[in-house]
Structure formats: structure tokens, C-alpha cells
Design a protein around this motif. Sequence first.
Motif, PDB file in Angstrom:
ATOM      1  N   LEU A 193       7.353  -0.634 -11.525  1.00 48.79           N
ATOM      2  CA  LEU A 193       8.534  -0.434 -10.674  1.00 48.79           C
ATOM      3  C   LEU A 193       8.144  -0.541  -9.201  1.00 48.79           C
ATOM      4  N   LYS A 194       7.043   0.112  -8.851  1.00 51.61           N
ATOM      5  CA  LYS A 194       6.596   0.108  -7.456  1.00 51.61           C
ATOM      6  C   LYS A 194       6.237  -1.298  -6.990  1.00 51.61           C
ATOM      7  N   LYS A 195       5.570  -2.047  -7.873  1.00 47.73           N
ATOM      8  CA  LYS A 195       5.182  -3.421  -7.509  1.00 47.73           C
ATOM      9  C   LYS A 195       6.410  -4.266  -7.245  1.00 47.73           C
ATOM     10  N   GLN A 196       7.377  -4.153  -8.161  1.00 46.70           N
ATOM     11  CA  GLN A 196       8.608  -4.931  -8.012  1.00 46.70           C
ATOM     12  C   GLN A 196       9.341  -4.530  -6.730  1.00 46.70           C
ATOM     13  N   LEU A 197       9.445  -3.231  -6.524  1.00 44.82           N
ATOM     14  CA  LEU A 197      10.149  -2.726  -5.350  1.00 44.82           C
ATOM     15  C   LEU A 197       9.463  -3.201  -4.070  1.00 44.82           C
ATOM     16  N   ALA A 198       8.132  -3.163  -4.061  1.00 43.29           N
ATOM     17  CA  ALA A 198       7.389  -3.614  -2.882  1.00 43.29           C
ATOM     18  C   ALA A 198       7.722  -5.077  -2.588  1.00 43.29           C
ATOM     19  N   GLU A 199       7.720  -5.925  -3.634  1.00 38.75           N
ATOM     20  CA  GLU A 199       7.996  -7.346  -3.401  1.00 38.75           C
ATOM     21  C   GLU A 199       9.423  -7.560  -2.914  1.00 38.75           C
ATOM     22  N   ASP A 200      10.361  -6.787  -3.467  1.00 42.69           N
ATOM     23  CA  ASP A 200      11.754  -6.953  -3.043  1.00 42.69           C
ATOM     24  C   ASP A 200      11.950  -6.488  -1.592  1.00 42.69           C
ATOM     25  N   ILE A 201      11.249  -5.419  -1.222  1.00 46.27           N
ATOM     26  CA  ILE A 201      11.334  -4.959   0.173  1.00 46.27           C
ATOM     27  C   ILE A 201      10.727  -6.015   1.102  1.00 46.27           C
ATOM     28  N   LYS A 249       0.838  -1.211   0.000  1.00 48.86           N
ATOM     29  CA  LYS A 249       0.000   0.000   0.000  1.00 48.86           C
ATOM     30  C   LYS A 249       0.869   1.256   0.000  1.00 48.86           C
ATOM     31  N   LYS A 250       1.904   1.261   0.849  1.00 50.72           N
ATOM     32  CA  LYS A 250       2.773   2.440   0.934  1.00 50.72           C
ATOM     33  C   LYS A 250       3.494   2.678  -0.387  1.00 50.72           C
ATOM     34  N   LEU A 251       3.975   1.587  -0.985  1.00 50.94           N
ATOM     35  CA  LEU A 251       4.712   1.743  -2.247  1.00 50.94           C
ATOM     36  C   LEU A 251       3.813   2.270  -3.353  1.00 50.94           C
ATOM     37  N   MET A 252       2.576   1.784  -3.381  1.00 51.31           N
ATOM     38  CA  MET A 252       1.656   2.243  -4.421  1.00 51.31           C
ATOM     39  C   MET A 252       1.401   3.742  -4.312  1.00 51.31           C
ATOM     40  N   LEU A 261      15.569   0.947  -5.053  1.00 55.02           N
ATOM     41  CA  LEU A 261      15.713  -0.226  -5.910  1.00 55.02           C
ATOM     42  C   LEU A 261      17.159  -0.738  -5.866  1.00 55.02           C
ATOM     43  N   ASN A 262      18.096   0.194  -5.905  1.00 59.93           N
ATOM     44  CA  ASN A 262      19.512  -0.172  -5.844  1.00 59.93           C
ATOM     45  C   ASN A 262      19.861  -0.927  -4.581  1.00 59.93           C
ATOM     46  N   VAL A 263      19.239  -0.524  -3.467  1.00 54.88           N
ATOM     47  CA  VAL A 263      19.532  -1.166  -2.192  1.00 54.88           C
ATOM     48  C   VAL A 263      18.810  -2.504  -2.065  1.00 54.88           C
ATOM     49  N   MET A 264      17.563  -2.553  -2.524  1.00 55.16           N
ATOM     50  CA  MET A 264      16.706  -3.702  -2.224  1.00 55.16           C
ATOM     51  C   MET A 264      16.640  -4.763  -3.316  1.00 55.16           C
ATOM     52  N   SER A 265      16.934  -4.399  -4.552  1.00 57.11           N
ATOM     53  CA  SER A 265      16.655  -5.328  -5.654  1.00 57.11           C
ATOM     54  C   SER A 265      17.936  -5.825  -6.327  1.00 57.11           C
ATOM     55  N   ASP A 269      19.943  -6.993 -12.057  1.00 53.18           N
ATOM     56  CA  ASP A 269      19.131  -7.144 -13.268  1.00 53.18           C
ATOM     57  C   ASP A 269      17.882  -6.285 -13.208  1.00 53.18           C
ATOM     58  N   THR A 270      17.248  -6.304 -12.061  1.00 53.18           N
ATOM     59  CA  THR A 270      16.031  -5.506 -11.896  1.00 53.18           C
ATOM     60  C   THR A 270      16.330  -4.022 -12.063  1.00 53.18           C
ATOM     61  N   VAL A 271      17.418  -3.578 -11.429  1.00 50.92           N
ATOM     62  CA  VAL A 271      17.789  -2.168 -11.536  1.00 50.92           C
ATOM     63  C   VAL A 271      18.010  -1.813 -13.001  1.00 50.92           C
ATOM     64  N   LYS A 272      18.763  -2.681 -13.685  1.00 54.95           N
ATOM     65  CA  LYS A 272      19.091  -2.409 -15.079  1.00 54.95           C
ATOM     66  C   LYS A 272      17.830  -2.367 -15.945  1.00 54.95           C
ATOM     67  N   TYR A 273      16.933  -3.306 -15.684  1.00 52.34           N
ATOM     68  CA  TYR A 273      15.671  -3.375 -16.439  1.00 52.34           C
ATOM     69  C   TYR A 273      14.918  -2.045 -16.358  1.00 52.34           C
ATOM     70  N   PHE A 274      14.777  -1.523 -15.138  1.00 51.58           N
ATOM     71  CA  PHE A 274      14.005  -0.283 -14.986  1.00 51.58           C
ATOM     72  C   PHE A 274      14.793   0.959 -15.441  1.00 51.58           C
ATOM     73  N   GLU A 275      16.105   0.910 -15.282  1.00 48.31           N
ATOM     74  CA  GLU A 275      16.931   2.015 -15.808  1.00 48.31           C
ATOM     75  C   GLU A 275      16.724   2.125 -17.328  1.00 48.31           C
ATOM     76  N   ASP A 276      16.805   0.979 -17.999  1.00 53.27           N
ATOM     77  CA  ASP A 276      16.626   0.967 -19.455  1.00 53.27           C
ATOM     78  C   ASP A 276      15.244   1.484 -19.842  1.00 53.27           C
ATOM     79  N   LYS A 277      14.250   0.993 -19.115  1.00 52.43           N
ATOM     80  CA  LYS A 277      12.868   1.420 -19.380  1.00 52.43           C
ATOM     81  C   LYS A 277      12.723   2.932 -19.178  1.00 52.43           C
ATOM     82  N   TYR A 278      13.385   3.435 -18.136  1.00 50.13           N
ATOM     83  CA  TYR A 278      13.313   4.886 -17.892  1.00 50.13           C
ATOM     84  C   TYR A 278      13.969   5.616 -19.058  1.00 50.13           C
ATOM     85  N   ASN A 279      15.137   5.122 -19.418  1.00 53.77           N
ATOM     86  CA  ASN A 279      15.919   5.817 -20.434  1.00 53.77           C
ATOM     87  C   ASN A 279      15.278   5.807 -21.817  1.00 53.77           C
TER      88      ASN A 279
END
Length: 331
Positions: free
Chosen positions: A271-279, A216-219, A245-249, A252-262
Motif C-alpha cells: 500500500l505504501k509503495k503504491q501510495l508513494a508512486e501515486d503521490i 522514504k517518508k511513506l515507508m 489513497l482516496n485523494v491521490m490514487s 481501482d487502487t482504493v478498492k483493491y486495498f480496501e478488499d485486501k484490508y477487509n
Amino acid sequence: MDIVVSGIRPTGCLHLGNYFGAVKNFLKMQDENNCYFFIADYHSLTTHPNPVDLHGNVKQVLAEYIACGLDYEKSTIYLQSNLQETCELYLFLNMNAYIGELERCTSFKEKIRKHPDNINAGLFTYPVLMAADILIHRANKVPVGKDQEQHLEMARTFANRFNRIYKSDFFPEPLAYNFGQQLVKIPGLDGTGKMGKSEGAGNAVFLSDSPEEIRKKLMKAVTDSGPTIPNQEKPESIQNLFTLLNVMSSEDTVKYFEDKYNDCTIRYGDLKKQLAEDIINYTNPIREKIKDVYENNELIKKIVNTGTEKAKQSAMENIKQVREIIGFRNF
Ligand code: TRP
């Protein structure tokens, strides 16, 4: 070996920022020094907590730090209120603490501004009690954040003043513990600044938050409307999520979202869903451990009793000498 003293506020609820900050530092510190960690429950009386809350909060904080790895075989873990010698030293130090210097203390000024209806003498002499906590073990190092630097400075003043008045060198000058390497600052979820409890609900992820609460918080974490130019710089709210994301994931995950951002195809919801699960993956075992410790009254009792006994030894020896120095001598 350095003697290190650190007081922990019994306000409970460590968040990820504390975990990767103070807690990591404590764990490193306890391996290399003679550490005294206590729960500052005397200090907490300045705000008049009710007895049931006070006890529950003390227990929760103990459970959290123990679950995170504070080790009673390496360190001395106790409650401030179990060391009455501190009160005696507090009384002695109060005799040489001047009203003017206490009035100039930033945290006091801040408190009276925020709570003008509760300006009690305990609040006024807060820095004296803190100095007593430190000097009772003749500590020479204290880990402090920015907000406690002035208090530590005052502890030095009181120590030096005592030595000067009594022509002794009994108290060492307590200095700030230097951690060497800089830790990652964990950002909060509200788009600006670091993770903190007082920044409003939803900004911090607590170690004892349930998976549902974390999702909920991440969303609700603050983002923007998304990048429109390839490789554009990230605004603070987005950079904050990437820092987490860098700390928790995984890399590969970081790279995936960096590329998507770029390439401007990122969907922050993903991103939020993934980050929530990794946390959640990261904090789940810690949360369970906290619960186990909290429910293990025998363990907490053993840890606190062992710590109190060790702390007493040091405090009793020191207060005996202080009494001698001051001139309280037996006939
Ligand atoms: N004042 C500290 C805080 O608010 C807690 C504290 C009390 C403390 N006594 C101390 C910290 C002695 C270090 C040493 O966080």
C-alpha cells in the motif's frame, strides 16, 4: 465584490495538507473576489531571521504559490514590506490598542512561553500589524484558520474603535471568509492527526520533496500489525493512509486495498509503495513548476512589481483619508 486580504508566512515549503487546504481555497477565492495576497515578511522579523534566509524564504514561498496557480492577473500579489503605508496605519492603530488586550492574546502568551528570551515589542503588537494589513485595503473578508480567529477578532475591535473615536465609518468590519464547502483534511504520516510541518520530520510530504524523499517518508509511515478479523474497523493510522489513497490514487487502487484490508491479506508495504508512486505522480509536475518559477527571477520580479503597484494605489488612497480623519491636514 468582496475585498479579501490574506497574509502568507514566508516559512516556505507547502505540504500536501496546505495544497488541498489553503491553496485550493485561495484559487477559488481569487476567481470570485478582489484579493490581496502578500508575503508577511515584516511579521517574520519577530524571530530575527538572517537577511539571506529571509530573502530566500520569501522567494521560495512566492514560487510555490505562483506554481500552484495564484494568478497575478486575477489577484494582487505583493510583499508586505513593499507597502510602507501599512507601517503608518500600524502606528495609528497602536495608539488605540491597549496593553491589556494585547497581553490577553493567546498567540502572544504561547510565544512568550516558548521563547521567553525574545519577548519583543513587535511580537506584542503583532495583532496590530495584522489589523493594519487588513484595514489598509479596507478589506471586509479575511480567510483565517482556527489559529488566526482571535487576531481577526482584534482587527475588528481596532477597526470599530477607530470608527467610534473618529465618528466615522471608514473601516468596514473584516469578517472571516466563508468557503462554503468543507475540504478534505489531509492526515499526516505519523499515525495521528492532520498533516503539519511542526508535527516532526517525516509527518508531512512537501510539494518540493524529491521522489526519493517521498518514498522514504511513506515507508516510515506509522501502521499497525494488520487486521485479524474480516471487515474490522480501521485504527487511525491505517484510516489515515486510506484517506491519502482516496485523494491521490485511482478508484481501482482504493478498492483493491480496501478488499485486501477487509479479507485480512493486506500488506502495508505494498500500500505504501503504491501510495508513494501515486503521490510522486501528482507532485512531480508541481515540483518542476516550482523550480521553474524559482529560477525565473524576471517573472517573480514582474509579478511582485505589478502587485506592489496595485496594492500601493489602494493603500495610498486609504492612508490619505485616514490622515485626514485623524486631523493631519495640509495648510
Ligand atoms: N498571522 C497570519 C499567520 O500567521 C499571517 C498574516 C499576517 C495575515 N497579516 C495578515 C493573515 C493579514 C491574514 C490577514 O498565518
